[in-house]
Design an enzyme around this catalytic site. Sequence first.
Site, PDB file in Angstrom:
ATOM      1  N   LEU A 226       0.520   5.525  -1.504  1.00 28.01           N
ATOM      2  CA  LEU A 226       1.218   6.969  -1.704  1.00 28.01           C
ATOM      3  C   LEU A 226       2.290   6.693  -3.147  1.00 28.01           C
ATOM      4  O   LEU A 226       3.224   7.533  -3.561  1.00 28.01           O
ATOM      5  CB  LEU A 226       2.954   6.240  -0.294  1.00 28.01           C
ATOM      6  CG  LEU A 226       2.022   6.199   0.449  1.00 28.01           C
ATOM      7  CD1 LEU A 226       2.578   5.141   1.173  1.00 28.01           C
ATOM      8  CD2 LEU A 226       2.038   7.512   1.672  1.00 28.01           C
ATOM      9  N   SER A 227       1.531   6.573  -3.668  1.00 28.61           N
ATOM     10  CA  SER A 227       2.424   6.350  -4.934  1.00 28.61           C
ATOM     11  C   SER A 227       2.325   7.422  -6.286  1.00 28.61           C
ATOM     12  O   SER A 227       3.633   7.899  -6.534  1.00 28.61           O
ATOM     13  CB  SER A 227       1.813   4.887  -5.403  1.00 28.61           C
ATOM     14  OG  SER A 227       2.165   3.906  -5.615  1.00 28.61           O
TER      15      SER A 227
ATOM     16  N   THR B 134      -3.638  -1.617  -7.815  1.00 24.40           N
ATOM     17  CA  THR B 134      -4.045  -1.622  -6.495  1.00 24.40           C
ATOM     18  C   THR B 134      -5.288  -2.895  -5.908  1.00 24.40           C
ATOM     19  O   THR B 134      -5.575  -2.547  -6.154  1.00 24.40           O
ATOM     20  CB  THR B 134      -2.791  -0.896  -5.397  1.00 24.40           C
ATOM     21  OG1 THR B 134      -3.432  -0.980  -3.980  1.00 24.40           O
ATOM     22  CG2 THR B 134      -4.506  -0.060  -4.987  1.00 24.40           C
TER      23      THR B 134
ATOM     24  N   LYS C 249      -5.395  -5.875  -8.148  1.00 25.52           N
ATOM     25  CA  LYS C 249      -4.523  -7.079  -8.799  1.00 25.52           C
ATOM     26  C   LYS C 249      -4.679  -8.296  -9.729  1.00 25.52           C
ATOM     27  O   LYS C 249      -4.006  -8.645 -10.115  1.00 25.52           O
ATOM     28  CB  LYS C 249      -2.900  -7.255  -7.518  1.00 25.52           C
ATOM     29  CG  LYS C 249      -2.515  -5.629  -7.553  1.00 25.52           C
ATOM     30  CD  LYS C 249      -1.777  -6.438  -5.847  1.00 25.52           C
ATOM     31  CE  LYS C 249      -0.912  -4.828  -5.758  1.00 25.52           C
ATOM     32  NZ  LYS C 249       0.179  -5.099  -5.141  1.00 25.52           N
TER      33      LYS C 249
ATOM     34  N   ASP D  71       6.725  -6.139  -6.955  1.00 28.82           N
ATOM     35  CA  ASP D  71       6.877  -6.408  -6.212  1.00 28.82           C
ATOM     36  C   ASP D  71       7.976  -6.835  -5.717  1.00 28.82           C
ATOM     37  O   ASP D  71       8.971  -7.080  -4.878  1.00 28.82           O
ATOM     38  CB  ASP D  71       5.766  -6.698  -4.997  1.00 28.82           C
ATOM     39  CG  ASP D  71       4.808  -5.968  -4.597  1.00 28.82           C
ATOM     40  OD1 ASP D  71       5.031  -4.504  -4.332  1.00 28.82           O
ATOM     41  OD2 ASP D  71       4.076  -6.009  -4.535  1.00 28.82           O
TER      42      ASP D  71
ATOM     43  N   ASN E 122       0.445 -15.609   5.219  1.00 29.07           N
ATOM     44  CA  ASN E 122       0.703 -16.220   3.918  1.00 29.07           C
ATOM     45  C   ASN E 122      -0.325 -15.768   2.165  1.00 29.07           C
ATOM     46  O   ASN E 122      -1.701 -16.100   2.016  1.00 29.07           O
ATOM     47  CB  ASN E 122      -0.414 -17.769   3.776  1.00 29.07           C
ATOM     48  CG  ASN E 122      -1.216 -17.696   4.677  1.00 29.07           C
ATOM     49  OD1 ASN E 122      -0.756 -18.097   5.915  1.00 29.07           O
ATOM     50  ND2 ASN E 122      -2.746 -17.761   4.266  1.00 29.07           N
ATOM     51  N   GLY E 123      -0.827 -14.357   2.332  1.00 30.83           N
ATOM     52  CA  GLY E 123      -1.454 -13.322   1.753  1.00 30.83           C
ATOM     53  C   GLY E 123      -1.179 -12.931   0.400  1.00 30.83           C
ATOM     54  O   GLY E 123       0.491 -13.487   0.132  1.00 30.83           O
TER      55      GLY E 123
ATOM     56  N   TYR F 209       6.180   0.054   7.275  1.00 32.52           N
ATOM     57  CA  TYR F 209       6.286   0.686   6.852  1.00 32.52           C
ATOM     58  C   TYR F 209       6.520   1.820   7.686  1.00 32.52           C
ATOM     59  O   TYR F 209       7.437   2.754   8.197  1.00 32.52           O
ATOM     60  CB  TYR F 209       7.221   1.877   5.189  1.00 32.52           C
ATOM     61  CG  TYR F 209       6.221   1.358   4.741  1.00 32.52           C
ATOM     62  CD1 TYR F 209       5.845   0.736   3.999  1.00 32.52           C
ATOM     63  CD2 TYR F 209       4.850   2.762   4.528  1.00 32.52           C
ATOM     64  CE1 TYR F 209       4.775   0.580   3.322  1.00 32.52           C
ATOM     65  CE2 TYR F 209       3.724   2.733   4.151  1.00 32.52           C
ATOM     66  CZ  TYR F 209       3.677   2.222   3.133  1.00 32.52           C
ATOM     67  OH  TYR F 209       2.494   1.946   1.912  1.00 32.52           O
TER      68      TYR F 209
HETATM   69  P1  NAP Z   1      -3.129  -9.771   3.006  1.00 32.44           P
HETATM   70  O1  NAP Z   1      -2.967 -10.473   1.061  1.00 32.44           O
HETATM   71  O2  NAP Z   1      -4.548  -9.365   3.454  1.00 32.44           O
HETATM   72  O3  NAP Z   1      -2.225 -10.665   3.940  1.00 32.44           O
HETATM   73  C1  NAP Z   1      -2.064 -10.555   4.974  1.00 32.44           C
HETATM   74  C2  NAP Z   1      -1.927 -12.025   5.381  1.00 32.44           C
HETATM   75  O4  NAP Z   1      -1.475 -11.795   7.269  1.00 32.44           O
HETATM   76  C3  NAP Z   1      -2.168 -13.390   5.893  1.00 32.44           C
HETATM   77  O5  NAP Z   1      -1.604 -14.613   5.757  1.00 32.44           O
HETATM   78  C4  NAP Z   1      -3.146 -12.994   6.886  1.00 32.44           C
HETATM   79  O6  NAP Z   1      -3.362 -15.053   7.662  1.00 32.44           O
HETATM   80  C5  NAP Z   1      -2.187 -12.587   7.613  1.00 32.44           C
HETATM   81  N1  NAP Z   1      -2.900 -12.274   9.104  1.00 32.44           N
HETATM   82  C6  NAP Z   1      -3.554 -10.412   8.904  1.00 32.44           C
HETATM   83  N2  NAP Z   1      -3.490 -10.415   9.997  1.00 32.44           N
HETATM   84  C7  NAP Z   1      -3.249 -11.603  11.452  1.00 32.44           C
HETATM   85  C8  NAP Z   1      -2.655 -11.832  12.661  1.00 32.44           C
HETATM   86  N3  NAP Z   1      -3.405 -11.573  13.263  1.00 32.44           N
HETATM   87  N4  NAP Z   1      -2.407 -12.773  13.187  1.00 32.44           N
HETATM   88  C9  NAP Z   1      -1.311 -13.440  11.981  1.00 32.44           C
HETATM   89  N5  NAP Z   1      -2.316 -13.398  11.139  1.00 32.44           N
HETATM   90  C10 NAP Z   1      -2.255 -12.152  10.354  1.00 32.44           C
HETATM   91  O7  NAP Z   1      -1.879  -8.494   2.972  1.00 32.44           O
HETATM   92  P2  NAP Z   1      -0.941  -8.272   2.432  1.00 32.44           P
HETATM   93  O8  NAP Z   1      -1.809  -7.161   1.040  1.00 32.44           O
HETATM   94  O9  NAP Z   1      -0.291  -9.430   1.775  1.00 32.44           O
HETATM   95  O10 NAP Z   1      -0.178  -7.336   2.929  1.00 32.44           O
HETATM   96  C11 NAP Z   1       0.438  -7.349   4.071  1.00 32.44           C
HETATM   97  C12 NAP Z   1       1.098  -6.946   4.658  1.00 32.44           C
HETATM   98  O11 NAP Z   1       2.444  -5.990   3.995  1.00 32.44           O
HETATM   99  C13 NAP Z   1       0.514  -5.208   5.189  1.00 32.44           C
HETATM  100  O12 NAP Z   1       1.245  -4.473   5.899  1.00 32.44           O
HETATM  101  C14 NAP Z   1       0.760  -4.501   3.744  1.00 32.44           C
HETATM  102  O13 NAP Z   1       0.610  -2.917   4.135  1.00 32.44           O
HETATM  103  C15 NAP Z   1       2.619  -5.064   3.417  1.00 32.44           C
HETATM  104  N6  NAP Z   1       3.238  -4.318   2.167  1.00 32.44           N
HETATM  105  C16 NAP Z   1       3.692  -3.830   1.961  1.00 32.44           C
HETATM  106  C17 NAP Z   1       4.389  -3.523   0.867  1.00 32.44           C
HETATM  107  C18 NAP Z   1       5.612  -2.682   0.651  1.00 32.44           C
HETATM  108  O14 NAP Z   1       6.257  -2.139  -0.427  1.00 32.44           O
HETATM  109  N7  NAP Z   1       6.281  -2.305   2.002  1.00 32.44           N
HETATM  110  C19 NAP Z   1       4.297  -4.021  -0.457  1.00 32.44           C
HETATM  111  C20 NAP Z   1       2.989  -4.972   0.281  1.00 32.44           C
HETATM  112  C21 NAP Z   1       2.429  -5.775   1.524  1.00 32.44           C
HETATM  113  P3  NAP Z   1      -4.878 -15.227   7.020  1.00 32.44           P
HETATM  114  O15 NAP Z   1      -4.584 -15.575   5.634  1.00 32.44           O
HETATM  115  O16 NAP Z   1      -5.197 -16.556   8.409  1.00 32.44           O
HETATM  116  O17 NAP Z   1      -6.010 -13.975   7.384  1.00 32.44           O
END
Ligand code: NAP
Length: 290
Positions: free
Chosen positions: A22-23, A68, A72, A108, A133-134, A232
């Site tokens: 979306l950037s 992205t 990263k 972020d 914890n991602g 969002y």
């Molecule tokens: P990520 O690195 O893949 O981390 C996702 C985390 O969620 C991991 O800890 C994962 O657990 C956990 N998870 C995934 N599926 C799950 C489930 N079904 N039940 C329980 N835990 C679950 O992803 P990310 O980059 O951190 O992004 C995470 C979310 O944040 C996304 O929805 C993304 O769109 C949003 N986000 C929004 C913004 C913004 O500006 N608003 C910015 C960044 C990210 P495991 O480690 O055990 O797999």
Amino acid sequence: MPKITGKTKLLGVIGDPIEHSLSPVMHNAAIAKLNLDYIYLPFPIKAQDLQNAIAGFAAIGLQGFSITIPHKQAIIPFLSEISDIAQSVGAVNTVWRTETGWSGTNTDVAGFIAPLKAYNWDWSQTTAVILGNGGASRAVVVGCYQLGCKSIHIVGRSWEKLQQFQESWLNSPLPITTNIHPDSELPELISQADLLVNTTPVGMYPHIAESPVNLDIMTRLKETAIVYDLIYTPKPTQFLKYATKQGATGIDGLEMLVQQGAAALEIWLQQTPPADIMRQSLQEYLKGES
Ligand code: NAP
């Protein structure tokens, strides 16, 4: 259409895939509003092409770029300088040119904090509970540390990943301490949370009926709590609907997206970007997508 001239300066975003970013929408809206001779483009870059791409960006005089998935972390060895914030998060999302090469940071963290600063809140008394914890969770942890939260608790589904997550802060330039918890401790933790943040993708479109916390557990939430979902779309998520039903204050992920972008543009353009125009452009674009 933006007016491209021989003097137009280039900005962009790299990722793979990049089509869903979306950037370009919000950055080009801001550039148009400021009437600047810049353009912000999407660059699909495969992992194996990253080094060549960065050398090419230097050769064509790109002013800066966003990063992205999946670059990263991989970008870090190609930078001559990285901020303490990016080093703590372990990821860079914004890069700009300096005389000695490319510099990087992570906006972020500023994006996450921005909507929270609007509240008159005693952060030193705040128990923060973070689900997931991602990558995004790492920026949220640094944000909670910067706000001065009393304690930071991370809830995850893999104990091994949680332990790695906790240990990783030992190498951080910021003295961050986290408490880790398995899912089974969530009901007890929810009742202590002053700030509850969802950083998992659970509940994201099209799985809009899902929530990382069920309604039964959410009834334990304090009605004074702030509940923040990084997602969002949809707007609001089921998670935020459950939380606001308990009287809590809900914040969705759009403002974080806008403000991390605004923080990046400010670095590149050296002027305050029009966040309202960026927000509006995203809202219109997302309405058209749904
Ligand atoms: P990520 O690195 O893949 O981390 C996702 C985390 O969620 C991991 O800890 C994962 O657990 C956990 N998870 C995934 N599926 C799950 C489930 N079904 N039940 C329980 N835990 C679950 O992803 P990310 O980059 O951190 O992004 C995470 C979310 O944040 C996304 O929805 C993304 O769109 C949003 N986000 C929004 C913004 C913004 O500006 N608003 C910015 C960044 C990210 P495991 O480690 O055990 O797999």
